[in-house]
Motif scaffolding. Structure first.
Motif, short mmCIF file in Angstrom:
data_model
loop_
_atom_site.label_atom_id
_atom_site.label_comp_id
_atom_site.label_asym_id
_atom_site.label_seq_id
_atom_site.Cartn_x
_atom_site.Cartn_y
_atom_site.Cartn_z
N LEU A 1 5.28 -11.85 6.55
CA LEU A 1 5.28 -11.23 4.68
C LEU A 1 6.52 -10.18 4.91
O LEU A 1 6.30 -8.56 5.84
N PRO A 2 7.05 -10.31 3.78
CA PRO A 2 8.21 -9.38 3.90
C PRO A 2 7.26 -8.29 2.70
O PRO A 2 6.23 -8.00 2.70
N GLY A 3 7.44 -6.75 3.58
CA GLY A 3 6.97 -5.71 2.35
C GLY A 3 5.81 -5.60 3.16
O GLY A 3 5.39 -3.81 3.20
N LEU A 4 5.44 -6.38 4.28
CA LEU A 4 4.32 -5.49 5.08
C LEU A 4 4.66 -4.54 5.99
O LEU A 4 5.71 -5.78 6.89
N THR A 5 4.57 -3.83 7.31
CA THR A 5 4.48 -3.93 8.52
C THR A 5 3.10 -3.31 9.00
O THR A 5 2.50 -2.74 8.67
N VAL A 6 3.07 -4.83 10.28
CA VAL A 6 1.58 -4.49 10.54
C VAL A 6 1.56 -3.15 11.88
O VAL A 6 2.74 -2.87 12.68
N ILE A 7 0.65 -1.94 11.31
CA ILE A 7 0.25 -0.95 12.10
C ILE A 7 -0.31 -0.21 13.28
O ILE A 7 -0.81 0.22 14.17
N GLY A 8 -1.61 -1.63 13.03
CA GLY A 8 -2.70 -0.97 13.03
C GLY A 8 -4.68 -2.06 13.86
O GLY A 8 -3.78 -3.41 12.17
#
Ligand code: LLP
Length: 421
Positions: free
Chosen positions: A188-195
């Motif tokens: 998905l654009p606009g999200l960065t999965v970090i955890g």
């Protein structure tokens, strides 16, 4: 350990005698100890020493601005679950990069507010919520760090109303579907999965459910990394229980809980977040109330207090136990008698305790409800048009009202009578 102790036969909060505050502020009121809040925060912060970590206070347990500022000044982050809590954290001076946004139903307006003001991460709880956050972030031209809250289907063995980690609960996404959902989030654009995020319940008095859940999160982290996700943060939620009946309850200590964290996820080289609420604020607060009448009933005696279920709802909502102590220390050997301890509200549910052994009481006596600093003031209401009771903070020998009692006019004047009536 807390800082509400008898000194010279009178209950003190740190160095201030409780009756002195009652005389200045009137009853009932909540009373918090800065030293106890500080001590409890540090137990976690020091317990995780050596691991990169952030202790995010669960503001839902106590969201007074003074409490938030005190903890934030010690370095705490905040776990918020609404636009209102987010605004409170910001108003108390907490920087966005120390605010974690949790909750099962964040609205687009709340998301926008957090993205505008800055947020450390948003903990997502469903696919539709993921899609909504993506849309909001794209519309604002920003990218937001996210985790997905997983539901590990672990029984927290706590009160059913505050258990959140079983598959039948509304929280998180089933851990069995996590890899799919992470793949969707990453696309998905606009999200960065970090955890990864987990929270299995509140008032846990056994470490075993935490251990089970954290081990599942550890192996999920390894799988997700193998799938190519950059899992660099693990949010383990809150939930460690406190002793409400101090004579016979000994829940695990924060140090033991922190050791468990080390054992289960410490090897993953990730930044650890925890979200304790109750353990920090619960035993840092008492509710002080006055006996209005002692009433003899059929086979039982009632202590009718000036506080009620609207001020402290936990006993009627969860049948929970709070120690209730006389502010004047009972003389040694004094004979205790059973009382039903009740408030003035017009329903039988307005009962704090039944057949509670208390020293002989008289009208005008002060009593204190222990362990009332968490989920006390924040859950209070103005039912029966009873004003929200003041909150007072003690530090050493000084005290300050940190939320005043509203006047009847302030309460009544919030209502608007339409001109056509
Ligand atoms: N993180 C999340 C996502 C939560 O839902 C909660 C509590 C916490 C952290 C903090 O849990 P704690 O460390 O305070 O146990 N009103 C109830 C408690 C509700 C707890 C809801 N979630 C009571 O009075 O017992």
């Amino acid at each position: 350990m807390d800082h509400f102790l008898y000194r010279d036969g009178v209950l003190h909060a740190e160095d201030v005698a409780v009756p002195e505050i009652a005389a200045a502020v009137g009853t009932p009121f909540y009373l918090y100890s800065a030293a106890t809040l500080t001590r409890h925060y540090r137990l976690f912060d020091e317990g995780l020493d050596g691991l990169p970590h952030l202790v995010c206070f669960a503001m839902k347990s106590n969201s007074n601005q003074a409490v938030i500022k005190l903890l934030a000044d010690l370095g705490a982050g905040m776990d918020v679950v609404s636009g209102g809590e987010y605004s409170r954290a910001r108003a108390a001076g907490v920087p966005g990069e120390r605010i974690v946004f949790s909750g099962v139903g964040k609205t687009r307006d709340e998301m926008r507010m957090a993205l505008e003001g800055g947020v450390r991460q948003v903990n997502l709880e469903s696919e539709p919520e993921m899609a909504a956050l993506s849309e909001v972030a794209v519309s604002m031209g920003v990218t937001v760090p996210v985790t997905v809250r997983v539901n590990p289907d672990v029984d927290a063995k706590t009160h059913e109303k505050i258990s959140t980690g079983k598959s039948e609960n509304k929280f998180g996404i089933p851990i069995s579907r996590a890899r799919d959902v992470y793949a969707q989030a990453a696309a998905l654009p606009g999200l960065t999965v970090i955890g990864v995020d987990v929270h299995i319940g509140s008032q846990l008095t056994d470490l075993a459910p935490f251990e089970e859940a954290y081990r599942l999160v550890a192996s999920l982290t390894e799988q997700l990394r193998a799938d190519g996700h950059d899992i660099r943060r693990i949010d383990l939620g809150g939930g460690l229980g406190i002793p409400y009946a101090r004579s016979n309850e000994a829940p695990p200590l924060p140090t033991e809980y922190c050791d468990l964290i080390r054992r289960t996820v410490g090897h993953l080289n990730a930044e650890i977040e925890i979200e304790p609420g109750r353990l920090i604020s619960g035993n840092a607060g008492i509710m002080v109330s006055k006996v209005i009448y002692v009433k003899s009933g059929e086979g039982r005696n009632f202590l009718i207090l000036d506080s009620a279920m609207n001020d402290l709802i936990r006993p009627s909502m969860y049948s929970s136990y709070h120690e209730i102590v006389a502010v004047r220390e009972p003389a040694p050997g004094v004979e205790m008698a059973p009382y039903d301890i009740v408030g003035p509200v017009c329903e039988s549910g307005d009962t704090f305790a039944r057949e509670r052994a208390m020293p002989p009481a008289a009208a005008g006596d002060l009593v204190a409800f222990r362990s009332a600093g968490a989920y006390g003031a924040v859950m209070s209401s103005e039912y029966n048009t009873r004003p929200l009771i003041p909150e007072v903070l003690v530090q050493g020998d000084q005290f300050a009202v940190i939320r005043p009692r509203p006047t009847f006019d302030e309460i009544i004047n919030r209502d608007i009578i339409p001109e056509w009536l």
